[in-house]
Write a protein that holds these residues in place. Structure first.
Motif, PDB file in Angstrom:
ATOM      1  N   PHE A   1       0.830  -1.208   0.000  1.00 26.62           N
ATOM      2  CA  PHE A   1       0.000   0.000   0.000  1.00 26.62           C
ATOM      3  C   PHE A   1       0.864   1.257   0.000  1.00 26.62           C
ATOM      4  N   VAL A   2       1.875   1.301   0.856  1.00 23.57           N
ATOM      5  CA  VAL A   2       2.770   2.466   0.910  1.00 23.57           C
ATOM      6  C   VAL A   2       3.497   2.623  -0.415  1.00 23.57           C
ATOM      7  N   LEU A   3       3.933   1.524  -1.004  1.00 24.44           N
ATOM      8  CA  LEU A   3       4.609   1.569  -2.301  1.00 24.44           C
ATOM      9  C   LEU A   3       3.681   2.120  -3.379  1.00 24.44           C
ATOM     10  N   PHE A   4       2.432   1.676  -3.371  1.00 23.60           N
ATOM     11  CA  PHE A   4       1.461   2.164  -4.352  1.00 23.60           C
ATOM     12  C   PHE A   4       1.245   3.665  -4.209  1.00 23.60           C
ATOM     13  N   VAL A   5       1.051   4.141  -2.992  1.00 24.08           N
ATOM     14  CA  VAL A   5       0.837   5.582  -2.758  1.00 24.08           C
ATOM     15  C   VAL A   5       2.073   6.372  -3.172  1.00 24.08           C
ATOM     16  N   MET A   6       3.259   5.877  -2.811  1.00 20.85           N
ATOM     17  CA  MET A   6       4.507   6.564  -3.150  1.00 20.85           C
ATOM     18  C   MET A   6       4.659   6.684  -4.661  1.00 20.85           C
ATOM     19  N   TRP A   7       4.431   5.595  -5.391  1.00 17.90           N
ATOM     20  CA  TRP A   7       4.573   5.625  -6.843  1.00 17.90           C
ATOM     21  C   TRP A   7       3.494   6.474  -7.499  1.00 17.90           C
ATOM     22  N   ALA A   8       2.295   6.466  -6.938  1.00 17.12           N
ATOM     23  CA  ALA A   8       1.236   7.324  -7.487  1.00 17.12           C
ATOM     24  C   ALA A   8       1.637   8.792  -7.358  1.00 17.12           C
TER      25      ALA A   8
ATOM     26  N   GLU B   1       5.077  25.123  -5.958  1.00 15.42           N
ATOM     27  CA  GLU B   1       4.235  24.223  -6.753  1.00 15.42           C
ATOM     28  C   GLU B   1       5.034  23.039  -7.289  1.00 15.42           C
ATOM     29  N   LEU B   2       6.294  23.275  -7.644  1.00 20.71           N
ATOM     30  CA  LEU B   2       7.134  22.173  -8.119  1.00 20.71           C
ATOM     31  C   LEU B   2       7.402  21.164  -7.000  1.00 20.71           C
ATOM     32  N   ASN B   3       7.678  21.658  -5.808  1.00 26.65           N
ATOM     33  CA  ASN B   3       8.044  20.782  -4.696  1.00 26.65           C
ATOM     34  C   ASN B   3       6.856  20.242  -3.923  1.00 26.65           C
ATOM     35  N   ASP B   4       5.656  20.565  -4.383  1.00 29.74           N
ATOM     36  CA  ASP B   4       4.455  20.067  -3.727  1.00 29.74           C
ATOM     37  C   ASP B   4       4.481  18.538  -3.724  1.00 29.74           C
ATOM     38  N   ARG B   5       4.186  17.932  -2.609  1.00 21.34           N
ATOM     39  CA  ARG B   5       4.127  16.484  -2.409  1.00 21.34           C
ATOM     40  C   ARG B   5       5.496  15.803  -2.322  1.00 21.34           C
ATOM     41  N   MET B   6       6.582  16.525  -2.526  1.00 20.79           N
ATOM     42  CA  MET B   6       7.898  15.888  -2.442  1.00 20.79           C
ATOM     43  C   MET B   6       8.223  15.477  -1.006  1.00 20.79           C
ATOM     44  N   LEU B   7       7.786  16.255  -0.029  1.00 24.23           N
ATOM     45  CA  LEU B   7       8.025  15.879   1.364  1.00 24.23           C
ATOM     46  C   LEU B   7       7.283  14.580   1.689  1.00 24.23           C
TER      47      LEU B   7
ATOM     48  N   LEU C   1       7.483   8.780   2.705  1.00 25.07           N
ATOM     49  CA  LEU C   1       7.108   7.404   2.377  1.00 25.07           C
ATOM     50  C   LEU C   1       8.338   6.552   2.056  1.00 25.07           C
ATOM     51  N   VAL C   2       9.318   7.155   1.385  1.00 28.15           N
ATOM     52  CA  VAL C   2      10.569   6.434   1.105  1.00 28.15           C
ATOM     53  C   VAL C   2      11.250   6.044   2.410  1.00 28.15           C
ATOM     54  N   ALA C   3      11.264   6.964   3.373  1.00 27.26           N
ATOM     55  CA  ALA C   3      11.918   6.693   4.657  1.00 27.26           C
ATOM     56  C   ALA C   3      11.133   5.688   5.495  1.00 27.26           C
ATOM     57  N   ILE C   4       9.826   5.641   5.333  1.00 27.93           N
ATOM     58  CA  ILE C   4       8.992   4.737   6.125  1.00 27.93           C
ATOM     59  C   ILE C   4       9.073   3.293   5.620  1.00 27.93           C
ATOM     60  N   CYS C   5       9.315   3.097   4.343  1.00 26.95           N
ATOM     61  CA  CYS C   5       9.316   1.737   3.772  1.00 26.95           C
ATOM     62  C   CYS C   5      10.228   0.758   4.519  1.00 26.95           C
TER      63      CYS C   5
ATOM     64  N   VAL D   1      13.487  -2.837  -1.007  1.00 28.23           N
ATOM     65  CA  VAL D   1      13.350  -2.656  -2.456  1.00 28.23           C
ATOM     66  C   VAL D   1      12.460  -1.455  -2.756  1.00 28.23           C
ATOM     67  N   ALA D   2      11.366  -1.323  -2.010  1.00 24.00           N
ATOM     68  CA  ALA D   2      10.472  -0.179  -2.198  1.00 24.00           C
ATOM     69  C   ALA D   2      11.201   1.125  -1.900  1.00 24.00           C
ATOM     70  N   ALA D   3      11.968   1.143  -0.825  1.00 26.54           N
ATOM     71  CA  ALA D   3      12.705   2.358  -0.465  1.00 26.54           C
ATOM     72  C   ALA D   3      13.759   2.703  -1.512  1.00 26.54           C
ATOM     73  N   LEU D   4      14.470   1.702  -2.015  1.00 35.52           N
ATOM     74  CA  LEU D   4      15.496   1.969  -3.026  1.00 35.52           C
ATOM     75  C   LEU D   4      14.887   2.527  -4.305  1.00 35.52           C
ATOM     76  N   SER D   5      13.767   1.965  -4.732  1.00 34.68           N
ATOM     77  CA  SER D   5      13.132   2.497  -5.940  1.00 34.68           C
ATOM     78  C   SER D   5      12.679   3.926  -5.705  1.00 34.68           C
ATOM     79  N   GLY D   6      12.173   4.204  -4.515  1.00 35.63           N
ATOM     80  CA  GLY D   6      11.739   5.560  -4.197  1.00 35.63           C
ATOM     81  C   GLY D   6      12.894   6.546  -4.104  1.00 35.63           C
ATOM     82  N   VAL D   7      14.020   6.099  -3.573  1.00 37.23           N
ATOM     83  CA  VAL D   7      15.196   6.982  -3.465  1.00 37.23           C
ATOM     84  C   VAL D   7      15.666   7.395  -4.849  1.00 37.23           C
TER      85      VAL D   7
END
Length: 175
Positions: free
Chosen positions: A28-35, A84-90, A95-99, A145-151
């Motif tokens: 679920f976290v991976l799905f939200v992060m990738w979305a 506006e560019l950095n919106d949602r980056m935090l 999510l990357v750190a939580i994985c 693996v989820a965290a690495l892809s997100g990083v």
């Protein structure tokens, strides 16, 4: 084709069952992060160029671009574009750190399962302990693996956003 998809779905279900309930949380976290990351790429590709062209057109339409007030207006427009560019980056970075932490939660719950089996059945039943060990290792692996892809993807997004913002600044001269 349909049979192939059913085989894939059965494999995924088997993997998720072997990894325990925590693996569903990782998914679920991976799905939200990738979305969120896909949305940011979509914003970079389609939305921000239009907004930046509008900002540049508004700047070019100004008669006066050298006063203190003009500099503050430029700073405000650039700041708004940056926001506006950095919106949602935090959220993405969080999510990357939580994985990996969720993966470690799977390790803990899996080891509790192993110790529970050992308490009830003793250490002689390796087959029952193996289920708990897979519940301990699979979420950890999936979280990493989820965290690495997100990083990798979030770092690339950050770079592209910084480049986009610098190009916007360069196209708004303030002599």
């Amino acid at each position: 084709m349909m049979l192939y998809l059913m085989d894939i779905w059965d494999s995924v279900r088997g993997f998720m069952a072997a990894g325990g309930n925590v693996l569903w949380l990782v998914a679920f976290v991976l799905f939200v992060m990738w979305a969120l990351m896909i949305e940011r790429y979509w914003y970079l590709k389609w939305i921000s160029p239009k907004k930046h062209r509008a900002i540049i057109a508004a700047w070019d339409a100004r008669e006066e671009t050298t006063s203190w007030y003009a500099h503050r207006i430029r700073e405000a427009w650039v700041s708004q574009a940056s926001q506006e560019l950095n919106d949602r980056m935090l959220m993405i970075k969080t999510l990357v750190a939580i994985c990996p932490m969720i993966g470690l939660l799977g390790t803990v719950t899996g080891m509790i399962s192993v110790f529970d089996v050992m308490a009830v059945q003793g250490t002689s039943n390796a087959r029952l302990m193996a289920a708990g060990i897979s519940m301990a290792t699979m979420p950890t692996m999936a979280g990493m693996v989820a965290a690495l892809s997100g990083v990798f993807v979030s770092t690339r997004l950050d770079q592209q956003m910084k480049i986009r913002l610098e190009k916007l600044k360069d196209r708004m001269p303030h002599h």
